[in-house]
Design an enzyme around this catalytic site. Structure first.
Site, mmCIF file in Angstrom:
data_model
loop_
_atom_site.group_PDB
_atom_site.id
_atom_site.type_symbol
_atom_site.label_atom_id
_atom_site.label_comp_id
_atom_site.label_asym_id
_atom_site.label_seq_id
_atom_site.Cartn_x
_atom_site.Cartn_y
_atom_site.Cartn_z
ATOM 1 N N CYS A 30 23.192 42.906 37.814
ATOM 2 C CA CYS A 30 23.101 42.004 38.739
ATOM 3 C C CYS A 30 23.608 42.573 40.004
ATOM 4 O O CYS A 30 24.829 42.778 40.221
ATOM 5 C CB CYS A 30 23.697 40.867 38.427
ATOM 6 S SG CYS A 30 24.006 39.656 39.999
ATOM 7 N N CYS A 33 25.869 40.435 41.886
ATOM 8 C CA CYS A 33 27.350 40.324 41.131
ATOM 9 C C CYS A 33 28.225 41.706 41.610
ATOM 10 O O CYS A 33 29.440 41.507 41.594
ATOM 11 C CB CYS A 33 27.107 40.328 39.710
ATOM 12 S SG CYS A 33 26.289 39.055 39.244
#
Length: 105
Positions: A30, A33
């Site tokens: 991600c 993230c």
């Protein structure tokens, strides 16, 4: 350094804690993230001893994600007294997270 929360330690480290706990749900793949990761690390240093700050890898610990209905990451839960008191979905500036921490101390 941010703590690592898992399916195995979530109850004792987060739900049973008497401190505000900030939980960052993330995954290796991600991009947002990874972008917010350094912010989480900074906050863990800034609030050391006052607030528990840690991360849950959703790929390795699916049960916590299911329990909290995490469908988008990064998702950051603010948990106090075993209850979710605030939530942030998506990467945001450090100031946004600090404001939520201060509001829930």
């Amino acid at each position: 350094m941010a703590l690592e929360f898992t399916d195995a330690n979530f109850q004792t480290e987060v739900l049973n804690s008497d401190k505000l706990t900030v939980v960052d749900f993330w995954a290796e793949w991600c991009g947002p993230c990874r972008a917010i990761g350094p912010v989480i690390e900074e906050l863990s240093k800034d609030y050391a001893g006052k607030v528990n700050i840690g991360k849950v890898n959703v790929d390795v610990n699916p049960q916590i994600s299911i329990d909290y209905g995490i469908t988008s990451i990064p998702a950051i839960l603010f948990i106090k007294g075993g209850q979710v008191v605030d939530k942030q979905v998506g990467a945001v500036p450090k100031a946004v997270l600090e404001k939520k921490i201060q509001a829930n101390l």
